[in-house]
Write a protein that holds these residues in place. Sequence first.
Motif, short mmCIF file in Angstrom:
data_model
loop_
_atom_site.label_atom_id
_atom_site.label_comp_id
_atom_site.label_asym_id
_atom_site.label_seq_id
_atom_site.Cartn_x
_atom_site.Cartn_y
_atom_site.Cartn_z
N MET A 209 1.27 -1.50 -0.03
CA MET A 209 0.17 -0.10 -0.08
C MET A 209 1.52 1.66 -0.23
O MET A 209 1.97 1.44 0.67
CB MET A 209 -0.78 0.31 1.22
N LYS A 210 0.76 1.87 -1.13
CA LYS A 210 1.10 3.90 -0.84
C LYS A 210 0.62 4.64 -0.38
O LYS A 210 -0.74 5.08 -0.25
CB LYS A 210 1.82 3.61 -2.46
N LEU A 211 1.32 5.33 0.55
CA LEU A 211 0.89 6.54 1.83
C LEU A 211 1.50 6.99 0.87
O LEU A 211 2.54 8.01 0.88
CB LEU A 211 0.90 6.48 2.73
N ALA A 212 1.20 8.71 1.21
CA ALA A 212 1.21 9.73 0.66
C ALA A 212 1.14 10.64 2.48
O ALA A 212 -0.25 10.51 2.77
CB ALA A 212 0.09 10.34 -0.76
N LEU A 213 2.23 10.72 2.26
CA LEU A 213 2.22 12.09 3.32
C LEU A 213 2.35 13.58 3.20
O LEU A 213 3.07 13.72 2.77
CB LEU A 213 3.34 11.17 5.12
N LEU A 214 1.04 14.31 3.40
CA LEU A 214 1.77 15.91 3.23
C LEU A 214 1.37 16.49 4.61
O LEU A 214 0.62 16.11 5.18
CB LEU A 214 1.21 16.33 2.52
N SER A 215 1.54 17.96 4.53
CA SER A 215 1.03 18.88 5.73
C SER A 215 1.55 20.57 5.66
O SER A 215 2.10 20.43 4.94
CB SER A 215 2.18 18.59 6.90
N ASP A 216 0.41 20.69 5.96
CA ASP A 216 0.90 22.83 5.99
C ASP A 216 0.96 22.71 4.20
O ASP A 216 1.36 23.14 4.18
CB ASP A 216 2.52 22.91 6.78
N THR A 217 -0.68 22.50 3.46
CA THR A 217 0.19 23.18 2.42
C THR A 217 -1.02 24.56 2.11
O THR A 217 -0.41 24.78 1.34
CB THR A 217 -1.51 21.87 1.84
N HIS A 218 -0.95 25.20 3.80
CA HIS A 218 -2.16 26.18 3.51
C HIS A 218 -2.67 26.94 2.32
O HIS A 218 -1.85 28.23 2.09
CB HIS A 218 -0.80 27.80 3.42
N GLY A 219 -3.46 25.95 1.71
CA GLY A 219 -3.95 26.29 1.30
C GLY A 219 -3.67 25.81 -0.38
O GLY A 219 -4.39 26.72 -1.95
N LEU A 220 -2.94 25.62 -0.76
CA LEU A 220 -1.95 25.30 -1.86
C LEU A 220 -1.69 24.21 -2.17
O LEU A 220 -0.44 23.65 -2.33
CB LEU A 220 -0.72 26.03 -2.34
N LEU A 221 -1.75 23.45 -3.41
CA LEU A 221 -1.89 21.64 -3.96
C LEU A 221 -1.06 22.11 -4.51
O LEU A 221 -1.22 22.58 -6.27
CB LEU A 221 -2.72 20.72 -4.28
N ARG A 222 0.28 21.45 -5.39
CA ARG A 222 0.85 22.51 -6.35
C ARG A 222 0.87 21.00 -7.62
O ARG A 222 0.93 19.81 -6.80
CB ARG A 222 2.80 22.09 -5.96
N PRO A 223 1.70 21.10 -8.57
CA PRO A 223 1.18 20.58 -9.84
C PRO A 223 2.24 18.93 -9.16
O PRO A 223 1.69 17.71 -10.01
CB PRO A 223 1.60 20.99 -10.35
#
Length: 152
Positions: A1-15
Amino acid sequence: MKLALLSDTHGLLRPEVRKQLKTADAIFHGGDIHTQSIVDELRRYAPLYVVRGNNDGDWAAALPHDLTVALGGVTFYMVHNRKEVPAELPGVHVVVFGHSHKAVQEEKDGVLWLNPGSCGPRRFHQEITMMTAEVWDGKIRVEKITFPGEAR
């Protein structure tokens, strides 16, 4: 299973981040999302596990402060600010947090601590990062991904 871990995007999802999300089986977001529209978009990619950050306003009142999730035989505890992790975490293998915008991967007392950093607008002269993880049979392998990027 592949997970994407992110945080602190503050309204921006980059391409570049969206590209990583397309291959994820699940997404963990450590808070400071900024808008409901980001949550809605993340949910279109894969099942989403998300906690509320200190900069998430009234719109995020229904999001949990902390969350425990078990996937692939690995138990994760999520909270935005590392300082708010309980002293005892029975049965937890991995802590996912955010807040500092600085990527962290360290093992402490048999628990893996992960801060994917921030992949939103560049702040505090930090790198723009997220993490991916493969989980299977109670094991985890983590990779930090660093993106070039403007302040946007």
